[in-house]
Design a protein around this motif. Structure first.
Motif, PDB file in Angstrom:
ATOM      1  N   ASN A  43      -4.274   4.651   2.858  1.00  0.00           N
ATOM      2  CA  ASN A  43      -3.077   4.536   2.437  1.00  0.00           C
ATOM      3  C   ASN A  43      -3.106   6.350   3.001  1.00  0.00           C
ATOM      4  O   ASN A  43      -1.728   6.737   2.767  1.00  0.00           O
ATOM      5  N   THR A  84      -7.787   5.617  -0.060  1.00  0.00           N
ATOM      6  CA  THR A  84      -8.781   4.858   0.681  1.00  0.00           C
ATOM      7  C   THR A  84      -7.950   5.685   2.316  1.00  0.00           C
ATOM      8  O   THR A  84      -6.876   6.220   2.079  1.00  0.00           O
ATOM      9  N   PHE A 112       0.426  -1.040   0.022  1.00  0.00           N
ATOM     10  CA  PHE A 112       0.080   0.339   0.208  1.00  0.00           C
ATOM     11  C   PHE A 112       0.797   1.073  -0.277  1.00  0.00           C
ATOM     12  O   PHE A 112       1.791   0.897   0.777  1.00  0.00           O
ATOM     13  N   HIS A 165     -10.374   0.879   3.973  1.00  0.00           N
ATOM     14  CA  HIS A 165      -8.962  -0.718   3.460  1.00  0.00           C
ATOM     15  C   HIS A 165      -9.226  -0.547   2.122  1.00  0.00           C
ATOM     16  O   HIS A 165     -10.162  -0.865   1.684  1.00  0.00           O
ATOM     17  N   PRO A 166      -7.993  -1.104   1.179  1.00  0.00           N
ATOM     18  CA  PRO A 166      -8.178  -0.743   0.135  1.00  0.00           C
ATOM     19  C   PRO A 166      -8.772  -2.525  -0.030  1.00  0.00           C
ATOM     20  O   PRO A 166      -8.568  -3.269   0.783  1.00  0.00           O
ATOM     21  N   ASN A 173     -11.230  -0.778  -4.905  1.00  0.00           N
ATOM     22  CA  ASN A 173     -11.075   0.216  -3.763  1.00  0.00           C
ATOM     23  C   ASN A 173      -9.289   0.244  -3.833  1.00  0.00           C
ATOM     24  O   ASN A 173      -8.962   0.336  -2.368  1.00  0.00           O
ATOM     25  N   PRO A 174      -7.967  -0.167  -4.970  1.00  0.00           N
ATOM     26  CA  PRO A 174      -6.729  -0.405  -4.549  1.00  0.00           C
ATOM     27  C   PRO A 174      -6.685   0.704  -3.524  1.00  0.00           C
ATOM     28  O   PRO A 174      -5.234   0.531  -3.168  1.00  0.00           O
ATOM     29  N   ASP A 175      -6.540   1.871  -3.649  1.00  0.00           N
ATOM     30  CA  ASP A 175      -5.999   2.793  -3.430  1.00  0.00           C
ATOM     31  C   ASP A 175      -7.127   4.138  -2.718  1.00  0.00           C
ATOM     32  O   ASP A 175      -8.497   4.290  -3.302  1.00  0.00           O
ATOM     33  N   LYS A 186     -18.308   2.819   3.528  1.00  0.00           N
ATOM     34  CA  LYS A 186     -17.592   3.423   3.242  1.00  0.00           C
ATOM     35  C   LYS A 186     -18.341   5.050   3.505  1.00  0.00           C
ATOM     36  O   LYS A 186     -17.919   6.321   3.176  1.00  0.00           O
TER      37      LYS A 186
END
Length: 319
Positions: A116, A113, A76, A104-105, A109-111, A139
């Motif tokens: 991050n 967040t 991350f 959380h990723p 939603n890989p980023d 969310k």
């Protein structure tokens, strides 16, 4: 620089019959099941001092010992995401999360967040599992969260959550006029047909929500909920089960219901409300180092204040 983890948990009798990796995931909830399986296979997680396999069944009463090195989590990336910091010291960080921010990723939603943003705000969180996150908000739920800045603080906060001694209160706006408050003690688990949803069912985990009426409107209720447990979507599922789903809930809200005779302005607000009307307003826990009870409150965000104002105007207009 890696940190050494040395943790112990005794398997309760209620977990008898589970696979070792399943039981470990429940008892060492800071870590993913995949990471725990890897530790089991490596001999870092032992049962009564002996190595075992992830698929081995547990009987209850065994002592699990986890000794492993935690490397920086390079998966991350830190991102400069604005955080509303309510409190911070060397051990904990309390934030007021805005709606729309994923915690959380994940695959979708890989980023972008909260995790991050935490890594940017405090790079030392890179050696704490999940960047110190010990509980989550959906969310589109706003409000207070506590983050652990050290392994010791994380273990203490997780223990408090498991012991149900962390106090969490939420404000919500529900569809329907609630006559009185109460307590709903109803287990929550995966929906039998829709794996993306939760539902009240007998095979689920215990879930207890206390709720009381703050203000009634013509066809809605401002309600305050206090959690004893922290199941996924707990308040949303419980309120829908009581047939008082939350305004704007895209998963559990059902068909849009508009009050008879409502003005165009209120109709538009209800149609366009962008999220479930849920806010984590109060959080209390014991500080992991000082032992002092810490209590925090977060005011209602603007969108919920606006919704309540329109509901009040509608009530007064129709008198």
């Amino acid at each position: 620089m890696p940190q050494t983890l040395d943790a112990h948990q005794r398997i309760p009798d209620s977990m008898a019959g589970l696979r070792l990796d399943q039981a470990a995931a429940e008892l060492f909830s800071d870590y993913s099941r995949e990471r725990l399986k890897a530790w089991i296979k490596a001999g870092s997680l032992t049962v009564d001092g002996s190595p075992a396999r992830p698929r081995d069944k547990v009987h209850g009463g065994e002592m699990l010992t986890l000794v492993a090195e935690l490397e920086d989590d390079a998966r991350f990336e830190p991102e400069d995401i604005p955080l509303e910091v309510v409190f911070e010291d060397d051990d904990v960080l309390v934030i007021d999360k805005p709606p729309g921010l994923v915690v959380h990723p994940a695959a979708g939603n890989p980023d972008g967040t909260l995790l991050n943003g935490l890594l940017h705000h405090c790079p030392a969180l890179g050696v704490v599992p999940r960047a110190g996150i010990v509980h989550r908000l959906d969310k589109d739920t706003s409000g207070l969260m506590v983050v652990a800045k050290t392994l010791v603080a994380q273990a203490a906060l997780v223990e408090q959550l498991q012991a149900r001694t962390v106090s969490r209160e939420y404000d919500a706006v529900a569809v329907g006029t609630m006559t009185a408050g109460g307590t709903l003690d109803a287990p929550i688990g995966r929906h039998p047909r829709d794996r993306k949803r939760q539902a009240v069912n007998d095979s689920g985990k215990p879930a207890v929500t206390h709720y009381r009426v703050i203000e009634r409107f013509r066809a809605h209720t401002h309600v305050r909920c206090r959690l004893e447990t922290g199941r996924t979507h707990q308040i949303r599922v419980h309120m829908a089960h009581l047939r008082y789903p939350l305004v704007g809930d895209p998963v559990y809200g059902g068909r849009l219901k508009l009050p008879a005779g409502a003005g165009d302005a209120l109709k538009e607000v209800l149609r366009e409300f962008p999220r479930q009307a849920l806010h984590a307003r109060k959080l209390a826990f014991v500080h992991p180092t000082s032992g002092a009870t810490m209590t925090f409150r977060a005011p209602l965000p603007d969108d919920l204040l606006m919704l309540l104002d329109f509901l009040r105007d509608d009530r007064e207009t129709m008198r």
